[in-house]
Design a protein around this motif. Sequence first.
Motif, mmCIF file in Angstrom:
data_model
loop_
_atom_site.group_PDB
_atom_site.id
_atom_site.type_symbol
_atom_site.label_atom_id
_atom_site.label_comp_id
_atom_site.label_asym_id
_atom_site.label_seq_id
_atom_site.Cartn_x
_atom_site.Cartn_y
_atom_site.Cartn_z
ATOM 1 N N GLY A 200 -53.332 -56.382 15.119
ATOM 2 C CA GLY A 200 -53.888 -57.060 16.129
ATOM 3 C C GLY A 200 -53.637 -58.424 15.675
ATOM 4 O O GLY A 200 -53.620 -59.672 16.528
ATOM 5 N N ALA A 201 -53.681 -58.960 14.309
ATOM 6 C CA ALA A 201 -53.249 -60.166 13.783
ATOM 7 C C ALA A 201 -51.771 -60.762 13.705
ATOM 8 O O ALA A 201 -51.658 -61.733 13.429
ATOM 9 N N THR A 202 -51.019 -59.692 13.798
ATOM 10 C CA THR A 202 -49.627 -60.142 13.458
ATOM 11 C C THR A 202 -48.600 -60.036 14.750
ATOM 12 O O THR A 202 -47.764 -60.650 14.909
ATOM 13 N N ILE A 203 -48.773 -58.884 15.538
ATOM 14 C CA ILE A 203 -48.106 -58.799 16.597
ATOM 15 C C ILE A 203 -48.416 -59.896 17.935
ATOM 16 O O ILE A 203 -49.365 -60.191 18.129
ATOM 17 N N HIS A 204 -47.352 -60.309 18.688
ATOM 18 C CA HIS A 204 -47.461 -61.692 19.347
ATOM 19 C C HIS A 204 -48.202 -61.310 20.656
ATOM 20 O O HIS A 204 -49.121 -61.926 20.874
ATOM 21 N N THR A 223 -59.525 -51.544 17.249
ATOM 22 C CA THR A 223 -59.640 -52.557 16.500
ATOM 23 C C THR A 223 -58.400 -53.546 16.395
ATOM 24 O O THR A 223 -58.932 -54.739 16.613
ATOM 25 N N ALA A 224 -57.209 -52.924 16.764
ATOM 26 C CA ALA A 224 -56.069 -54.084 16.893
ATOM 27 C C ALA A 224 -56.403 -54.864 18.276
ATOM 28 O O ALA A 224 -55.956 -56.139 18.383
ATOM 29 N N THR A 225 -56.714 -54.202 19.399
ATOM 30 C CA THR A 225 -56.978 -55.227 20.580
ATOM 31 C C THR A 225 -57.962 -56.098 20.366
ATOM 32 O O THR A 225 -58.056 -57.085 20.999
ATOM 33 N N VAL A 226 -59.192 -55.766 19.954
ATOM 34 C CA VAL A 226 -60.285 -56.871 19.574
ATOM 35 C C VAL A 226 -59.858 -57.959 18.735
ATOM 36 O O VAL A 226 -60.145 -58.906 19.256
ATOM 37 N N VAL A 227 -59.131 -57.607 17.755
ATOM 38 C CA VAL A 227 -58.511 -58.591 16.840
ATOM 39 C C VAL A 227 -57.633 -59.726 17.779
ATOM 40 O O VAL A 227 -57.513 -60.905 17.708
ATOM 41 N N LYS A 228 -56.892 -58.854 18.515
ATOM 42 C CA LYS A 228 -55.831 -59.630 19.239
ATOM 43 C C LYS A 228 -56.617 -60.362 20.195
ATOM 44 O O LYS A 228 -56.048 -61.752 20.563
#
Length: 343
Positions: A200-204, A223-228
């Motif tokens: 979530g913190a690295t993909i654009h 988790t990735a979605t929320v961080v994004k």
Amino acid sequence: MSNSSRFNFSNSLNWTQRIRELAPGFTVSLVAAAAATFLSEHYGAPVMLFALLLGMGLSFLSVEGRCKAGIEFTARTVMRIGIALLGMRITLEQITALGWQPVALVVTLIIVTISVSVVVAKLIGFQRLFGMLTGGATAICGASAALALSVALPNHPQKEKATLFTVIGVSALSTIAMIVYPMIAQWLELSPQHAGIFLGATIHDVAQVVGAGYSMSTETGDTATVVKLMRVAMLLPVIVCAAMITRMQGSTESNGQRPPLLPWFAVGFLILACINSTGWVPTVVQGGINELSRWCLVISISALGMKTQFKELATVGIKPVLFMVGESIFLVLLVLTLMHWLF
């Protein structure tokens, strides 16, 4: 006929004339966006990239003729509407659920990535504006951030060309990241939650984050979605900073007036995010607005592609490509370092 009747009749004629003027350009942008969506769904590449390429193939329409005014309107106004509607994607509850560490990580990575990009861009001979565009796109939310920052930043002869290149670059890099970054997370043996934070913190782009996260596990995807979405939420303060830079440099809009300190699309973004945080918005409404936002951005990027000739992008060269690849690698290393310190 009374004066009020004449006024209403005149306004009606003006609106009718304006719609007829804009309809051809908007329609061709809509058709290109629909075709890009079809290709994206069937071949898996980013819809923004397809929209750009299809738009560029129709670039002769923006030079002169009936479509020019509608293409200009779509590339500018429709884009701003789509950016404002992005606010419906986030809630304060989503951001606070993971604790303070991901918030600190996101804020730090955005400040550091954009700052380093601006400084390095200047050192290697690029405009600071290009560093701000590419750094913002890399650090925040890919093509959407590039489009939003382009609207807010000062006018420059090379701004549209830089914006197009940035959108193409982050779309391509995001697709590569969707495939490669889950492999990196597995190689590093990250837990499902930490893998989600990393992705979530690295993909654009949001779509690629969702694809990469849920390809690993449901927990990683959530988790990735929320961080994004935390990164998307940072779009507002970055836009405000860009607008302040524009005002300080004395830049003007096309009508000769100084741009507002807080652009209307940024205000709309904030209002919708606050409304969405109340939990009162029905799921069907939320989904409809998110879909409308996506369509506005795809349609506007098609129009933006039409405004640029192939030969203009062919003159970019390898240097800016390497610059954007370097930004993405820097972001990965920065996030892994911050995760080591914070978790």
